[in-house]
Design an enzyme around this catalytic site. Structure first.
Site, PDB file in Angstrom:
ATOM      1  N   GLU A 119      -9.226 -13.560  -2.254  1.00 31.51           N
ATOM      2  CA  GLU A 119      -8.793 -14.051  -0.766  1.00 31.51           C
ATOM      3  C   GLU A 119      -9.598 -14.899  -0.369  1.00 31.51           C
ATOM      4  OE1 GLU A 119      -6.759 -10.871   1.861  1.00 31.51           O
ATOM      5  OE2 GLU A 119      -7.551 -11.601   2.944  1.00 31.51           O
ATOM      6  N   ASP A 172      -4.683 -13.780  -3.253  1.00 31.53           N
ATOM      7  CA  ASP A 172      -4.174 -13.597  -1.580  1.00 31.53           C
ATOM      8  C   ASP A 172      -3.877 -14.772  -1.202  1.00 31.53           C
ATOM      9  OD1 ASP A 172      -3.397 -10.996  -1.992  1.00 31.53           O
ATOM     10  OD2 ASP A 172      -4.864 -10.029  -1.157  1.00 31.53           O
ATOM     11  N   HIS A 192       0.886  -1.056   0.150  1.00 33.71           N
ATOM     12  CA  HIS A 192       0.037   0.204   0.082  1.00 33.71           C
ATOM     13  C   HIS A 192       1.285   0.769  -0.177  1.00 33.71           C
ATOM     14  CE1 HIS A 192      -2.663  -2.841   2.026  1.00 33.71           C
ATOM     15  NE2 HIS A 192      -3.322  -2.767   1.419  1.00 33.71           N
ATOM     16  N   GLU A 250     -10.571  -6.922  -5.163  1.00 30.24           N
ATOM     17  CA  GLU A 250     -10.684  -8.351  -4.302  1.00 30.24           C
ATOM     18  C   GLU A 250     -12.267  -8.004  -2.873  1.00 30.24           C
ATOM     19  OE1 GLU A 250      -6.483  -7.927  -1.978  1.00 30.24           O
ATOM     20  OE2 GLU A 250      -7.565  -8.714  -0.373  1.00 30.24           O
ATOM     21  N   ASP A 259      -5.792 -13.677   8.474  1.00 28.63           N
ATOM     22  CA  ASP A 259      -4.629 -13.685   7.554  1.00 28.63           C
ATOM     23  C   ASP A 259      -2.924 -14.556   8.047  1.00 28.63           C
ATOM     24  OD1 ASP A 259      -5.670 -12.105   5.561  1.00 28.63           O
ATOM     25  OD2 ASP A 259      -4.803 -10.329   7.313  1.00 28.63           O
ATOM     26  N   ASP A 298     -10.687 -11.935   9.622  1.00 33.12           N
ATOM     27  CA  ASP A 298      -9.603 -11.336   8.874  1.00 33.12           C
ATOM     28  C   ASP A 298      -7.759 -12.339   9.590  1.00 33.12           C
ATOM     29  OD1 ASP A 298      -8.584 -11.685   6.597  1.00 33.12           O
ATOM     30  OD2 ASP A 298      -8.945  -9.410   5.855  1.00 33.12           O
ATOM     31  N   HIS A 326     -11.084 -13.915   2.955  1.00 33.18           N
ATOM     32  CA  HIS A 326     -12.093 -13.334   2.501  1.00 33.18           C
ATOM     33  C   HIS A 326     -13.796 -14.190   1.964  1.00 33.18           C
ATOM     34  CE1 HIS A 326      -9.835  -9.065   1.711  1.00 33.18           C
ATOM     35  NE2 HIS A 326      -9.509 -10.101   2.995  1.00 33.18           N
TER      36      HIS A 326
HETATM   37  C1  XLS Z   1      -7.800  -6.653   3.743  1.00 32.97           C
HETATM   38  C2  XLS Z   1      -7.213  -7.317   2.191  1.00 32.97           C
HETATM   39  C3  XLS Z   1      -5.749  -6.166   1.910  1.00 32.97           C
HETATM   40  C4  XLS Z   1      -5.922  -5.823   0.853  1.00 32.97           C
HETATM   41  C5  XLS Z   1      -4.606  -5.038   0.026  1.00 32.97           C
HETATM   42  O1  XLS Z   1      -8.731  -7.310   4.588  1.00 32.97           O
HETATM   43  O2  XLS Z   1      -6.682  -7.816   2.460  1.00 32.97           O
HETATM   44  O3  XLS Z   1      -4.929  -6.479   2.454  1.00 32.97           O
HETATM   45  O4  XLS Z   1      -5.003  -7.128   0.001  1.00 32.97           O
HETATM   46  O5  XLS Z   1      -5.776  -3.963   0.263  1.00 32.97           O
HETATM   47 NI    NI Z   2      -5.904  -9.096   0.682  1.00 32.88          NI
HETATM   48 NI    NI Z   3      -7.907  -9.470   3.747  1.00 35.57          NI
END
Ligand code: XLS
Ligand code: NI
Ligand code: NI
Length: 399
Positions: free
Chosen positions: A231, A259, A64, A195, A272, A270, A234
């Site tokens: 992603e 992602d 970003h 996304e 991650d 999320d 998500h």
């Molecule tokens: C957040 C998103 C973010 C995007 C980029 O949940 O995954 O990380 O990939 O802005």
């Molecule tokens: Ni993402």
């Molecule tokens: Ni995310």
């Protein structure tokens, strides 16, 4: 394998992740950090990032605008900070194959975006977001980035009582169209990606899942200009499997990037996490192979170390494990294809449509009168087994 697996380090998680969560303070204290958000710190961090990628053998990264360079007091100052860091990244890229897999604008952290960015009811915020995306597109292009991602974060609502959904969607569509126009103006050849994410931080986001995003793109005449960045975490949040989201994107010609992370079904956030489940990776790779690859997209590790993982070594372990998992998934897909039994099971399941009547229906010529006549002639259909357990057994035995 290298042709299929383009990996990318997510700058925000790996170099800006602190280990903090809503209940706990940061836990990481990387040796290159000095605890500030200065320009000098941003430079040292960027150098650490390049050292990391070179040691890891990964040549794509995602960022970003605001993770790599600090905000200034004005947009001019902020852009100047960004230019300085981008210049450094450009120098560090020289003599390597390293370049951004994608760039994006961070349109969710700053308080000005509390009501959204392109969907903010404030025209000055919409304009600010436009200026920010303009710059982010330009620096992504300058660094040789191959894609550009839109993930809004706050493009949604908490309640419709104070929200004009129709207007917000129209604003968003106009914003994305203007991004397409600017992309063409500066000669950026990369793919624009959306996304999808269903909620978090807003209760409802407009890009809920792949199907919702696709209908949005269709309605506003934006198909052809955008692909989808799926992603996996998500997908979980939207109540789908990652495989479902990937297939929905793929069959609509929209699968552009992944992602590569995973969530926790019991946490509902999320989280991650790095994807380490071989079965999940095999399903993901089966969509990628059917898609003929992802290029110019790839696999961005939008994943972070757990709060409790605090060694520099853990950064390496996490990425290596993420790469190995996808590689094993790819191998399993090759096994499944070579064996052919699963494909054969699916082919057989639909083979009645290879008949004359089936072909007629598939050609869109199956009128109801003809079909009624057929039913009278055929009588009650004998319906064969779906062989679900056999399909699962064939899949599992390839892992
Ligand atoms: C957040 C998103 C973010 C995007 C980029 O949940 O995954 O990380 O990939 O802005
Ligand atoms: Ni993402
Ligand atoms: Ni995310």
């Amino acid at each position: 394998m290298k042709d299929w697996l383009w990996f990318s380090v997510a700058f925000w998680h790996t170099f800006r992740g602190t280990g903090g969560d809503p209940f706990g303070a940061p836990t990481k204290s990387w040796p290159w950090e000095d605890g500030t958000n200065s320009l000098a710190m941003a430079k040292r961090r960027m150098k650490a990032h390049f050292e990391f990628m070179e040691k890891l053998g990964v040549d794509r990264w995602c960022f970003h605008d605001r993770d790599i360079a600090p905000d200034g007091k004005t947009l001019v100052e902020t852009n100047a900070n960004l230019d300085e860091i981008v210049e450094l990244a450009k120098e560090l890229q020289v003599g390597t194959d390293i370049k951004p897999l994608w760039g994006t604008a961070q349109l969710f952290m700053h308080p000005r975006y509390m009501h959204g960015a392109a969907t903010s009811p404030e025209v000055k915020v919409y304009a600010y977001a436009a200026a920010q995306v303009k710059k982010a597109l330009e620096v992504t292009h300058y660094l040789g980035g191959e894609n550009y991602v839109f993930w809004g974060g706050r493009e949604g609502y908490q309640t419709l009582l104070n929200t004009d959904m129709k207007r917000e969607l129209e604003h968003l569509a106009n914003f994305l169209q203007a991004a397409v126009d600017h992309k063409k103006k500066i000669g950026f050849q990369g793919t624009l990606l959306i996304e999808p994410k269903p909620q978090e931080p807003t209760k409802h986001q407009y890009d809920w899942d792949v199907a919702t995003s696709f209908s949005f793109l269709q309605k506003y005449g934006l198909t052809g200009e955008f692909k989808i960045n799926v992603e996996c975490n998500h997908a979980t949040l939207s109540g789908h499997s990652c495989h479902h989201e990937l297939e929905t994107a793929r069959i609509n010609g929209l699968l552009g990037n992944i992602d590569a992370n995973t969530g926790d079904p019991q946490v509902g956030w999320d989280t991650d996490e790095f994807l380490t489940d071989i079965s999940e990776a095999t399903l993901v790779m089966s969509s990628v192979v059917k898609n003929g690859g992802l290029a110019p997209g790839g696999f961005n590790f939008d994943a972070k170390l757990r709060r409790e993982s605090t060694d520099v070594e853990d950064m390496f372990i996490a990425h290596i494990s993420g790469m190995d998992t996808m590689a094993r998934g790819l191998r399993n897909v090759a096994k499944l294809i070579e064996d052919g039994s699963l494909d054969e099971l699916v082919r057989k399941r639909y083979q009645s449509f290879d008949s004359e009547i089936g072909a007629m229906i598939e050609a869109g010529k199956g009128d109801f009168e003809t079909l009624e006549k057929k039913v009278l002639e055929w009588g009650e259909p004998i319906v064969p087994s779906g062989k679900q357990e056999l399909a699962e057994m064939l899949f599992q035995s390839a892992l």
